[in-house]
Design a protein around this motif. Structure first.
Motif, PDB file in Angstrom:
ATOM      1  N   THR A 188       2.161  14.866   2.755  1.00  0.00           N
ATOM      2  CA  THR A 188       2.317  16.132   2.031  1.00  0.00           C
ATOM      3  C   THR A 188       2.215  15.790   0.550  1.00  0.00           C
ATOM      4  OG1 THR A 188       3.728  17.107   3.730  1.00  0.00           O
ATOM      5  CG2 THR A 188       3.897  18.054   1.535  1.00  0.00           C
ATOM      6  N   PRO A 189       1.125  16.234  -0.095  1.00  0.00           N
ATOM      7  CA  PRO A 189       0.918  15.837  -1.489  1.00  0.00           C
ATOM      8  C   PRO A 189       2.154  16.116  -2.347  1.00  0.00           C
ATOM      9  CG  PRO A 189      -0.990  17.039  -0.645  1.00  0.00           C
ATOM     10  CD  PRO A 189       0.062  17.113   0.412  1.00  0.00           C
ATOM     11  N   GLY A 190       2.579  15.106  -3.098  1.00  0.00           N
ATOM     12  CA  GLY A 190       3.700  15.277  -4.028  1.00  0.00           C
ATOM     13  C   GLY A 190       5.070  15.064  -3.418  1.00  0.00           C
ATOM     14  N   LEU A 191       5.156  14.986  -2.077  1.00  0.00           N
ATOM     15  CA  LEU A 191       6.487  14.882  -1.463  1.00  0.00           C
ATOM     16  C   LEU A 191       7.235  13.641  -1.936  1.00  0.00           C
ATOM     17  CD1 LEU A 191       7.947  16.489   1.096  1.00  0.00           C
ATOM     18  CD2 LEU A 191       7.737  14.241   2.111  1.00  0.00           C
ATOM     19  N   ARG A 192       6.497  12.531  -1.988  1.00  0.00           N
ATOM     20  CA  ARG A 192       7.193  11.276  -2.308  1.00  0.00           C
ATOM     21  C   ARG A 192       7.581  11.184  -3.786  1.00  0.00           C
ATOM     22  NH1 ARG A 192       4.847   6.438   1.031  1.00  0.00           N
ATOM     23  NH2 ARG A 192       3.504   6.256  -0.742  1.00  0.00           N
ATOM     24  N   ASP A 193       7.072  12.100  -4.599  1.00  0.00           N
ATOM     25  CA  ASP A 193       7.525  12.142  -5.998  1.00  0.00           C
ATOM     26  C   ASP A 193       9.007  12.474  -6.070  1.00  0.00           C
ATOM     27  OD1 ASP A 193       4.917  11.664  -6.575  1.00  0.00           O
ATOM     28  OD2 ASP A 193       4.445  13.714  -7.197  1.00  0.00           O
ATOM     29  N   LEU A 194       9.533  13.059  -4.999  1.00  0.00           N
ATOM     30  CA  LEU A 194      10.964  13.387  -4.984  1.00  0.00           C
ATOM     31  C   LEU A 194      11.834  12.135  -4.939  1.00  0.00           C
ATOM     32  CD1 LEU A 194      10.844  16.417  -2.530  1.00  0.00           C
ATOM     33  CD2 LEU A 194      11.621  16.496  -4.906  1.00  0.00           C
ATOM     34  N   GLN A 195      11.210  10.975  -4.727  1.00  0.00           N
ATOM     35  CA  GLN A 195      11.990   9.738  -4.738  1.00  0.00           C
ATOM     36  C   GLN A 195      12.231   9.243  -6.169  1.00  0.00           C
ATOM     37  OE1 GLN A 195      11.028   7.485  -0.598  1.00  0.00           O
ATOM     38  NE2 GLN A 195       9.325   7.628  -1.984  1.00  0.00           N
ATOM     39  N   ALA A 196      11.520   9.811  -7.134  1.00  0.00           N
ATOM     40  CA  ALA A 196      11.735   9.415  -8.540  1.00  0.00           C
ATOM     41  C   ALA A 196      13.122   9.890  -8.978  1.00  0.00           C
ATOM     42  CB  ALA A 196      10.658  10.026  -9.416  1.00  0.00           C
ATOM     43  N   GLU A 197      13.714   9.123  -9.907  1.00  0.00           N
ATOM     44  CA  GLU A 197      15.135   9.318 -10.250  1.00  0.00           C
ATOM     45  C   GLU A 197      15.554  10.763 -10.531  1.00  0.00           C
ATOM     46  OE1 GLU A 197      16.865   6.739 -13.293  1.00  0.00           O
ATOM     47  OE2 GLU A 197      16.110   5.064 -12.065  1.00  0.00           O
ATOM     48  N   ALA A 198      14.882  11.392 -11.504  1.00  0.00           N
ATOM     49  CA  ALA A 198      15.335  12.721 -11.934  1.00  0.00           C
ATOM     50  C   ALA A 198      15.160  13.738 -10.811  1.00  0.00           C
ATOM     51  CB  ALA A 198      14.557  13.162 -13.169  1.00  0.00           C
TER      52      ALA A 198
END
Ligand SMILES: Cc1cc2nc3c(=O)[nH]c(=O)nc-3n(C[C@H](O)[C@H](O)[C@H](O)COP(=O)(O)O)c2cc1C
Length: 336
Positions: free
Chosen positions: A175-185
């Motif tokens: 799911t494009p962008g989903l793993r960006d939720l692992q970034a700190e903020a």
């Protein structure tokens, strides 16, 4: 029996074979009994009593249609999902690829599922039957990243009454962008919002549900540590290590390794073990960890427990080794 059937199953397209298997288990769960020699090795963790340490990993039964079948196959627990607020078809087919030589799978399903509400109704009907069921939640593909928190909040509230535990999935590569939720903020924002929702629900329903975070094998050590610290700060109870990888380790066939998607099975094992060990070192001994990724033999199962896992899950091993693997693994890591 499975060994004899495997060549015929493998002649089918991978998604077709998967569909037939899960629907057979859903429609004739009693038939699963022949394969099973269920292991009773109760483990109590997060206030839940698991029949044994081996669970079904998320993705095999996204909509929770075959819960009784998994129970009869001897699983100690089943994690269903990933489910999203609205039903969605997932990516175009073909989207599951077997690499028979390395016993791996690459998939880019993209959370094809019938929506969280339908799933919740199914689980509610099954609850009395005694199998522990975790529900894994994610966001819809067409939800903007800014609105992602709303999708998780919706899923969280929907599954809270019926899930024995809830998994927050921020680690699927499809799911494009989903793993960006692992970034700190982003992680801090998401888990902070869910902590508020959780406190409200725990109060209103007078029940506490354990919440786990499922993380990717592609985080570096600093990323693993910071995700763990943020999660624990927000009251996450434990971690699932790991989801599929976007890496392509050597040993895969050229034909399959070029496919986009998440890789699972033995070529994932080293990365998944590294994440698990890093989490164990970071979290100390009291935080529950579920080890998943390439567990396909009693030796691999024991090694994962030695790495620090309290419970195990499998998906790809089941495809290549059949249902007998469940009890073989549960017996290998049994404490009794
Ligand atoms: C076809 C397929 C679909 C999957 N779907 C999901 C999913 O919806 N949500 C999720 O959290 N993990 C999903 N996974 C990842 C598995 O739960 C597991 O983390 C990963 O496959 C590693 O375990 P394994 O090597 O035993 O397969 C999927 C895996 C496969 C092979």
């Amino acid at each position: 029996m499975f060994r004899a059937a495997r060549p015929f199953i493998f002649r089918l397209d991978a998604e077709r074979a998967h569909w037939l298997t899960v629907h057979a288990l859903a429609n004739a769960p009693w038939a699963a009994g022949w394969a099973a020699d269920p292991v009773d090795d109760p483990v109590t963790l997060m206030g839940l009593r698991f029949r044994n340490r081996v669970g079904l990993a998320a993705g095999m039964d996204k909509d929770g249609i075959a819960l009784e079948g998994w129970q009869r196959l001897g699983f100690g627990f089943a994690e269903i999902g990933t489910v999203t607020p609205r039903a969605q078809p997932g990516n175009p087919k073909p989207r599951i690829f077997r690499d028979v030589g390395s016993e791996a799978i690459i998939n880019r399903l993209g959370f094809n599922n019938g929506g969280v509400d339908a799933c919740v109704q199914r689980v509610a009907r099954h609850r009395a039957k005694g199998m522990l069921v975790g529900i894994n939640i994610g966001r819809n593909k067409d939800t903007s990243p800014e609105q992602a928190v709303d999708d998780y909040r919706y899923g969280f509230e929907a599954v809270y009454p019926v899930a024995d535990y809830i998994t927050i999935n921020i680690s699927s590569p499809n799911t494009p962008g989903l793993r960006d939720l692992q970034a700190e903020a982003a992680l801090d924002g998401l888990l902070g919002a869910l902590a508020d929702t959780r406190a409200r629900l725990a109060d209103a329903k007078s029940v506490h549900r354990p919440v786990l975070l499922k993380i990717a094998p592609d985080l570096d050590d600093a990323g693993i540590r910071s995700a763990a610290a943020i999660a624990l700060k927000h009251g996450i109870d434990g971690f699932i290590a790991t989801n599929t990888t976007i890496a392509r380790p050597p040993g895969l066939s050229a034909k399959v390794s070029g496919e986009a998607g998440g890789l699972s099975g033995p070529p994932l094992a080293e990365k998944a073990r590294h994440v698990l060990r890093t989490l164990r070192a970071e979290c100390g001994t009291s935080v529950p960890l579920i080890g998943v990724g390439g567990i396909d033999s009693p030796e691999a199962a024991k090694a994962r427990i030695a790495d620090g896992a309290d419970l195990l899950q499998l998906y790809t091993g089941l495809v290549y080794h059949g249902p007998g693997l469940v009890s073989r693994l549960a017996r290998a890591v049994s404490t009794s």
